[in-house]
Write an enzyme that holds these catalytic residues in place. Structure first.
Site, short mmCIF file in Angstrom:
data_model
loop_
_atom_site.label_atom_id
_atom_site.label_comp_id
_atom_site.label_asym_id
_atom_site.label_seq_id
_atom_site.Cartn_x
_atom_site.Cartn_y
_atom_site.Cartn_z
N ARG A 147 12.22 -87.48 -47.13
CA ARG A 147 11.62 -87.01 -45.87
C ARG A 147 10.73 -88.10 -45.24
O ARG A 147 9.71 -87.81 -44.63
CB ARG A 147 10.78 -85.74 -46.07
CG ARG A 147 11.56 -84.55 -46.56
CD ARG A 147 12.56 -84.08 -45.52
NE ARG A 147 13.09 -82.76 -45.84
CZ ARG A 147 14.12 -82.54 -46.65
NH1 ARG A 147 14.79 -83.55 -47.19
NH2 ARG A 147 14.54 -81.31 -46.89
N SER A 167 11.05 -76.08 -44.03
CA SER A 167 10.04 -76.33 -45.07
C SER A 167 8.77 -76.84 -44.42
O SER A 167 8.79 -77.86 -43.73
CB SER A 167 10.53 -77.39 -46.04
OG SER A 167 11.75 -77.01 -46.60
N GLU A 207 5.20 -81.25 -44.52
CA GLU A 207 6.39 -81.96 -44.05
C GLU A 207 6.40 -81.94 -42.52
O GLU A 207 6.84 -82.88 -41.85
CB GLU A 207 7.64 -81.26 -44.57
CG GLU A 207 8.87 -82.14 -44.48
CD GLU A 207 10.14 -81.39 -44.21
OE1 GLU A 207 10.74 -81.65 -43.14
OE2 GLU A 207 10.55 -80.59 -45.06
N1 EPU Z 1 11.66 -71.36 -55.33
C1 EPU Z 1 10.85 -70.31 -55.73
N2 EPU Z 1 10.28 -69.54 -54.76
C2 EPU Z 1 10.48 -69.76 -53.44
C3 EPU Z 1 11.29 -70.85 -53.02
C4 EPU Z 1 11.88 -71.63 -54.00
O1 EPU Z 1 10.64 -70.08 -56.92
O2 EPU Z 1 9.94 -69.00 -52.63
C5 EPU Z 1 12.34 -72.15 -56.37
C6 EPU Z 1 13.84 -71.81 -56.39
O3 EPU Z 1 14.10 -70.74 -57.23
C7 EPU Z 1 14.47 -73.07 -56.91
C8 EPU Z 1 13.55 -74.15 -56.38
O4 EPU Z 1 12.32 -73.52 -56.02
O5 EPU Z 1 14.40 -73.12 -58.33
C9 EPU Z 1 14.14 -74.91 -55.19
O6 EPU Z 1 14.39 -74.00 -54.13
P1 EPU Z 1 15.48 -74.32 -52.95
O7 EPU Z 1 16.79 -74.66 -53.58
O8 EPU Z 1 15.41 -73.21 -52.00
O9 EPU Z 1 14.97 -75.67 -52.32
P2 EPU Z 1 13.53 -76.23 -51.92
O10 EPU Z 1 13.18 -77.32 -52.86
O11 EPU Z 1 12.56 -75.11 -51.78
C10 EPU Z 1 14.50 -78.13 -50.39
C11 EPU Z 1 14.32 -78.64 -49.00
C12 EPU Z 1 15.02 -77.74 -47.98
C13 EPU Z 1 16.50 -77.71 -48.34
C14 EPU Z 1 16.64 -77.19 -49.79
C15 EPU Z 1 18.06 -77.25 -50.28
C16 EPU Z 1 12.20 -79.83 -49.02
C17 EPU Z 1 10.79 -79.86 -48.55
N3 EPU Z 1 12.91 -78.76 -48.67
O12 EPU Z 1 13.84 -76.84 -50.47
O13 EPU Z 1 14.90 -78.35 -46.70
O14 EPU Z 1 17.23 -76.86 -47.46
O15 EPU Z 1 15.87 -78.04 -50.70
O16 EPU Z 1 18.43 -78.58 -50.48
O17 EPU Z 1 12.63 -80.77 -49.68
C18 EPU Z 1 13.62 -78.41 -44.71
O18 EPU Z 1 13.34 -79.57 -45.00
O19 EPU Z 1 13.17 -77.86 -43.67
C19 EPU Z 1 14.44 -77.64 -45.62
C20 EPU Z 1 14.71 -76.34 -45.41
#
Ligand code: EPU
Length: 337
Positions: free
Chosen positions: A162, A237, A333
């Site tokens: 990012r 995010s 972010e």
């Molecule tokens: N999780 C929780 N609770 C929550 C959300 C997530 O426990 O409320 C846990 C999930 O269970 C999982 C882990 O966190 O084990 C990761 O969750 P997720 O796959 O939803 O991805 P993220 O790390 O929360 C990132 C990006 C997203 C992108 C997703 C999928 C960042 C800041 N965000 O989210 O990007 O869609 O991975 O690749 O890196 C964005 O940048 O606006 C965005 C949506």
């Protein structure tokens, strides 16, 4: 070139915050952009793209230049690869759909990301195992100070998680006018290892997916977890996932054995901020017109007429709580304006 006064920016930011621009100009050609920059001669400017990665906490006392440059075209192709140039004001997801229609591979995992093509390199958008840098070839940008055009190569953009040079050393110095992508025409390299994609494809009973099917899977996952900005104001995010040392991670794991993580290097680990925020009890919390999304704790939302400052204060409360509970600093972010 028409400059309007006192314009509400509510339709132009995905958080739906009703902040005003002192003056506003819609930019639909590169020539108008250059001409406008020349006449402004050092006056304060605010560059607006898709408005999908910012939180407006105040009115903008500057001339807002809304970059609406349009056009997508193939500029080179071989048997297996194609080079596509898209103008900065093209909606990102419409661009992804255009690529899928032409069967050009590389951006399918980035389906449904809000925002425009021109802002995609600034924060090196990423999702489900793919980042913009994986398909990026170059971008054209205009230097605000002298109006010269420069083509930035991938190396010059200094992409990170990012991150790019446009958020660091060159912040506020350039306006991106177009982005050039290198995509595949055949032998598409699919990225389906991400857990949620695998599960979604299994759910669809698809074993050998096409790029269009990968996109459908990504869209289904995003729609199940992330609020549609047209219905509930948000900027995706709100925080970045923090990267911590292995030692700190081991201590965290002693207290919370279920903590998810992604290895970044031999010494660093990324922890999902969404998980930390959920553990801290914020998931689904609503305060008047704003709150934390109930399906993805990383997303802050505006349910109606929230003020940018309310959301900003909630973000600060979340950051302080995460620091106190886990001794981890989470950075925003989203750009706070
Ligand atoms: N999780 C929780 N609770 C929550 C959300 C997530 O426990 O409320 C846990 C999930 O269970 C999982 C882990 O966190 O084990 C990761 O969750 P997720 O796959 O939803 O991805 P993220 O790390 O929360 C990132 C990006 C997203 C992108 C997703 C999928 C960042 C800041 N965000 O989210 O990007 O869609 O991975 O690749 O890196 C964005 O940048 O606006 C965005 C949506």
């Amino acid at each position: 070139m028409t400059i309007e006064k006192n314009v509400s920016l509510q339709p132009f930011n995905t958080f739906g915050i009703d902040a005003k621009a002192a003056s506003y100009c819609n930019i639909s050609t590169v020539e108008t952009l250059i001409q406008t920059l020349k006449t402004q001669n050092g006056n304060p400017l605010f560059i607006l793209g898709g408005g999908s990665n910012m939180l407006l906490t105040k009115d903008i006392e500057a001339l807002v230049l809304h970059i609406n440059l349009k056009g997508i075209k193939v500029i080179d192709e071989t048997e297996n690869k194609v080079t596509v140039k898209a103008m900065a004001g093209e909606n990102w997801h419409q661009f992804v759909l255009w690529c899928l229609e032409h069967n050009y591979g590389g951006v399918e995992n980035l389906s449904l990301i809000p925002g425009n093509v021109g802002t995609s390199p600034i924060q090196n958008i990423g999702a489900y195992g793919v980042e913009l840098k994986d398909v990026f070839m170059s971008c054209d940008a205009i230097n605000i100070a002298d109006q010269n055009t420069k083509t930035f190569t991938k190396n010059e953009c200094k992409f990170g998680y990012r991150e790019s040079v446009f958020k660091q050393d060159l912040k506020g110095e350039y306006i991106i006018t177009s982005v050039t992508f290198e995509l595949t025409k055949t032998n598409h390299k699919l990225h389906t290892d991400y857990g949620a994609i695998k599960q979604q494809l299994e759910h669809f009973n698809i074993t050998e997916p096409t790029i269009q099917e990968v996109s459908k899977a990504v869209i289904a996952i995003r729609q199940s977890k992330l609020p549609d900005p047209k219905e509930i104001g948000n900027s995706g995010s709100f925080f970045k996932n923090p990267i911590i040392s292995i030692d700190q991670f081991k201590k965290l794991q002693e207290n919370f054995p279920d903590v998810p993580s992604y290895k970044v290097s031999d010494t660093k680990i990324k922890v999902p901020a969404g998980w930390l925020i959920e553990k801290a009890g914020f998931k689904g919390k609503r305060f008047n017109d704003y709150g934390v999304h109930n399906k993805q704790a990383l997303v802050l939302v505006n349910y109606g007429n929230a003020k940018g400052n309310d959301i900003f204060q909630l973000a600060q409360l979340i950051q302080k709580t995460i620091k106190r509970l886990f001794n981890i600093t989470i950075e925003t972010e989203v750009n706070i304006i």
